[in-house]
Design a protein around this motif. Sequence first.
Motif, PDB file in Angstrom:
ATOM      1  N   SER A   1       0.829  -1.208   0.000  1.00 43.79           N
ATOM      2  CA  SER A   1       0.000   0.000   0.000  1.00 43.79           C
ATOM      3  C   SER A   1       0.861   1.255   0.000  1.00 43.79           C
ATOM      4  O   SER A   1       2.078   1.184   0.154  1.00 43.79           O
ATOM      5  CB  SER A   1      -0.932   0.008   1.222  1.00 43.79           C
ATOM      6  OG  SER A   1      -0.187   0.031   2.421  1.00 43.79           O
TER       7      SER A   1
ATOM      8  N   GLU B   1       1.034   4.867   2.050  1.00 42.36           N
ATOM      9  CA  GLU B   1       0.541   5.427   3.311  1.00 42.36           C
ATOM     10  C   GLU B   1       1.217   6.758   3.617  1.00 42.36           C
ATOM     11  O   GLU B   1       2.183   7.144   2.960  1.00 42.36           O
ATOM     12  CB  GLU B   1       0.803   4.442   4.461  1.00 42.36           C
ATOM     13  CG  GLU B   1       0.262   3.043   4.250  1.00 42.36           C
ATOM     14  CD  GLU B   1      -1.257   2.973   4.226  1.00 42.36           C
ATOM     15  OE1 GLU B   1      -1.914   3.868   4.791  1.00 42.36           O
ATOM     16  OE2 GLU B   1      -1.787   2.008   3.630  1.00 42.36           O
TER      17      GLU B   1
ATOM     18  N   LEU C   1       5.286  10.411   2.835  1.00 38.24           N
ATOM     19  CA  LEU C   1       4.512   9.553   1.950  1.00 38.24           C
ATOM     20  C   LEU C   1       5.393   8.352   1.638  1.00 38.24           C
ATOM     21  O   LEU C   1       6.550   8.515   1.239  1.00 38.24           O
ATOM     22  CB  LEU C   1       4.142  10.301   0.663  1.00 38.24           C
ATOM     23  CG  LEU C   1       3.318   9.526  -0.355  1.00 38.24           C
ATOM     24  CD1 LEU C   1       1.929   9.219   0.208  1.00 38.24           C
ATOM     25  CD2 LEU C   1       3.213  10.314  -1.652  1.00 38.24           C
TER      26      LEU C   1
ATOM     27  N   GLU D   1      -1.446  19.045   1.761  1.00 41.92           N
ATOM     28  CA  GLU D   1      -2.261  18.962   0.542  1.00 41.92           C
ATOM     29  C   GLU D   1      -1.456  18.380  -0.621  1.00 41.92           C
ATOM     30  O   GLU D   1      -1.975  17.600  -1.413  1.00 41.92           O
ATOM     31  CB  GLU D   1      -2.830  20.339   0.178  1.00 41.92           C
ATOM     32  CG  GLU D   1      -3.782  20.907   1.228  1.00 41.92           C
ATOM     33  CD  GLU D   1      -4.952  19.987   1.530  1.00 41.92           C
ATOM     34  OE1 GLU D   1      -5.518  19.398   0.589  1.00 41.92           O
ATOM     35  OE2 GLU D   1      -5.294  19.847   2.719  1.00 41.92           O
TER      36      GLU D   1
ATOM     37  N   ILE E   1      -1.197  14.594  -0.040  1.00 42.67           N
ATOM     38  CA  ILE E   1      -2.473  13.948  -0.393  1.00 42.67           C
ATOM     39  C   ILE E   1      -2.641  13.883  -1.907  1.00 42.67           C
ATOM     40  O   ILE E   1      -3.049  12.853  -2.455  1.00 42.67           O
ATOM     41  CB  ILE E   1      -3.666  14.697   0.251  1.00 42.67           C
ATOM     42  CG1 ILE E   1      -3.637  14.515   1.758  1.00 42.67           C
ATOM     43  CG2 ILE E   1      -4.993  14.241  -0.326  1.00 42.67           C
ATOM     44  CD1 ILE E   1      -3.860  13.095   2.226  1.00 42.67           C
ATOM     45  N   ARG E   2      -2.307  14.965  -2.599  1.00 44.34           N
ATOM     46  CA  ARG E   2      -2.428  15.012  -4.060  1.00 44.34           C
ATOM     47  C   ARG E   2      -1.545  13.938  -4.706  1.00 44.34           C
ATOM     48  O   ARG E   2      -1.990  13.197  -5.589  1.00 44.34           O
ATOM     49  CB  ARG E   2      -2.050  16.417  -4.550  1.00 44.34           C
ATOM     50  CG  ARG E   2      -2.234  16.640  -6.023  1.00 44.34           C
ATOM     51  CD  ARG E   2      -1.958  18.088  -6.445  1.00 44.34           C
ATOM     52  NE  ARG E   2      -0.584  18.505  -6.189  1.00 44.34           N
ATOM     53  CZ  ARG E   2      -0.218  19.382  -5.254  1.00 44.34           C
ATOM     54  NH1 ARG E   2      -1.109  19.951  -4.480  1.00 44.34           N
ATOM     55  NH2 ARG E   2       1.052  19.703  -5.107  1.00 44.34           N
TER      56      ARG E   2
ATOM     57  N   LYS F   1      -0.310  11.208  -3.235  1.00 44.52           N
ATOM     58  CA  LYS F   1      -0.809   9.885  -2.826  1.00 44.52           C
ATOM     59  C   LYS F   1      -1.987   9.463  -3.694  1.00 44.52           C
ATOM     60  O   LYS F   1      -2.022   8.332  -4.215  1.00 44.52           O
ATOM     61  CB  LYS F   1      -1.230   9.906  -1.360  1.00 44.52           C
ATOM     62  CG  LYS F   1      -1.748   8.565  -0.843  1.00 44.52           C
ATOM     63  CD  LYS F   1      -2.141   8.670   0.632  1.00 44.52           C
ATOM     64  CE  LYS F   1      -2.454   7.336   1.249  1.00 44.52           C
ATOM     65  NZ  LYS F   1      -3.736   6.788   0.923  1.00 44.52           N
ATOM     66  N   ASN F   2      -2.942  10.355  -3.888  1.00 45.77           N
ATOM     67  CA  ASN F   2      -4.118  10.026  -4.698  1.00 45.77           C
ATOM     68  C   ASN F   2      -3.733   9.677  -6.125  1.00 45.77           C
ATOM     69  O   ASN F   2      -4.270   8.728  -6.706  1.00 45.77           O
ATOM     70  CB  ASN F   2      -5.124  11.177  -4.677  1.00 45.77           C
ATOM     71  CG  ASN F   2      -5.812  11.319  -3.331  1.00 45.77           C
ATOM     72  OD1 ASN F   2      -5.836  10.384  -2.534  1.00 45.77           O
ATOM     73  ND2 ASN F   2      -6.345  12.494  -3.059  1.00 45.77           N
ATOM     74  N   LYS F   3      -2.798  10.418  -6.676  1.00 51.14           N
ATOM     75  CA  LYS F   3      -2.366  10.149  -8.054  1.00 51.14           C
ATOM     76  C   LYS F   3      -1.661   8.787  -8.152  1.00 51.14           C
ATOM     77  O   LYS F   3      -1.916   8.008  -9.078  1.00 51.14           O
ATOM     78  CB  LYS F   3      -1.460  11.268  -8.554  1.00 51.14           C
ATOM     79  CG  LYS F   3      -1.094  11.129 -10.001  1.00 51.14           C
ATOM     80  CD  LYS F   3      -0.624  12.429 -10.591  1.00 51.14           C
ATOM     81  CE  LYS F   3      -0.329  12.218 -12.043  1.00 51.14           C
ATOM     82  NZ  LYS F   3      -0.901  13.201 -12.899  1.00 51.14           N
TER      83      LYS F   3
ATOM     84  N   GLU G   1      -2.039   6.225  -6.177  1.00 54.85           N
ATOM     85  CA  GLU G   1      -2.986   5.131  -5.920  1.00 54.85           C
ATOM     86  C   GLU G   1      -3.837   4.794  -7.144  1.00 54.85           C
ATOM     87  O   GLU G   1      -4.366   3.685  -7.228  1.00 54.85           O
ATOM     88  CB  GLU G   1      -3.876   5.466  -4.728  1.00 54.85           C
ATOM     89  CG  GLU G   1      -3.129   5.311  -3.412  1.00 54.85           C
ATOM     90  CD  GLU G   1      -3.975   5.632  -2.200  1.00 54.85           C
ATOM     91  OE1 GLU G   1      -4.890   6.479  -2.293  1.00 54.85           O
ATOM     92  OE2 GLU G   1      -3.707   5.030  -1.143  1.00 54.85           O
ATOM     93  N   GLU G   2      -3.929   5.702  -8.104  1.00 55.73           N
ATOM     94  CA  GLU G   2      -4.674   5.417  -9.329  1.00 55.73           C
ATOM     95  C   GLU G   2      -4.046   4.273 -10.114  1.00 55.73           C
ATOM     96  O   GLU G   2      -4.742   3.546 -10.815  1.00 55.73           O
ATOM     97  CB  GLU G   2      -4.738   6.670 -10.213  1.00 55.73           C
ATOM     98  CG  GLU G   2      -5.622   7.766  -9.674  1.00 55.73           C
ATOM     99  CD  GLU G   2      -5.570   9.034 -10.524  1.00 55.73           C
ATOM    100  OE1 GLU G   2      -4.985   9.006 -11.643  1.00 55.73           O
ATOM    101  OE2 GLU G   2      -6.100  10.052 -10.066  1.00 55.73           O
TER     102      GLU G   2
END
Length: 180
Positions: A83, A85, A96, A140, A143-144, A146-148, A150-151
Motif C-alpha cells: 500500500s 501510506e 509519503l 495537501e 495527499i495530491r 498519494k491520490n495520483k 494510488e490510481e
Amino acid sequence: MNERITLVSLFNQNDLEKINNIIKIINEPLCKVPFGKNVEDRTKADTLPYHFTLSAWNIDQEGFILQELSNIYFNSFMVNVDSIEIMNGKENSYVLYFNVKVNNELKLLQERIYNILPSEKYNPNKFHFHITITIDKDYEKIIRIKNKLEEIFIPFDLKINSIGLFEIYPATLIKTMKCN
C-alpha cells in the motif's frame, strides 16, 4: 556533513524500475531526506537510492558497526509492498511511503542487526518498515501525490539480495553485504 550511518536494503535495477514505474507519473519534485538533519539543501542531499532502513547509528560507531556487520549472513528473500501510506515526520512534515509488509525473514534480519548495537528507533518490535517516496510540510501536496499514485498502484514484490551501509547526507556507500 555526514553525521550518521544507515543500513538499508539495496534493490537491483529491475526492482528499482518497479518503484520508478509508479513514481514517474508525478511531475513535481520529490525528496526523501527528512527535515531537521542539518542539511543545507535537502534536494541535493537526496542521493540515497529507494530503500527501506534496517537501522541507523551515529557516525562515530562506524568502525565497530563495519566489524560487526562482517558477521551478518542472510539468505535472499522477498518482501511485499502492499500500500501507499502517510505518517508524521520531523518538524511538522509528512512522509509519503510504500508500506513494506513484514515477513519472518525480514524480521529475523532486523533482529540480528538490532542485537549488534541496539538503536531503539529500529527496535524490531516497534519499527514500521517503509520505502519513503517523499517528505514535505505541505499536507495537501502529500495527499495530491498519494491520490495520483494510488490510481495506478498494484501491490508488488521486491527481492532482497543485499544490504548497504551508507554515510548520510549526502549518501556515500561504505559497504555492501550480499546474501549467502
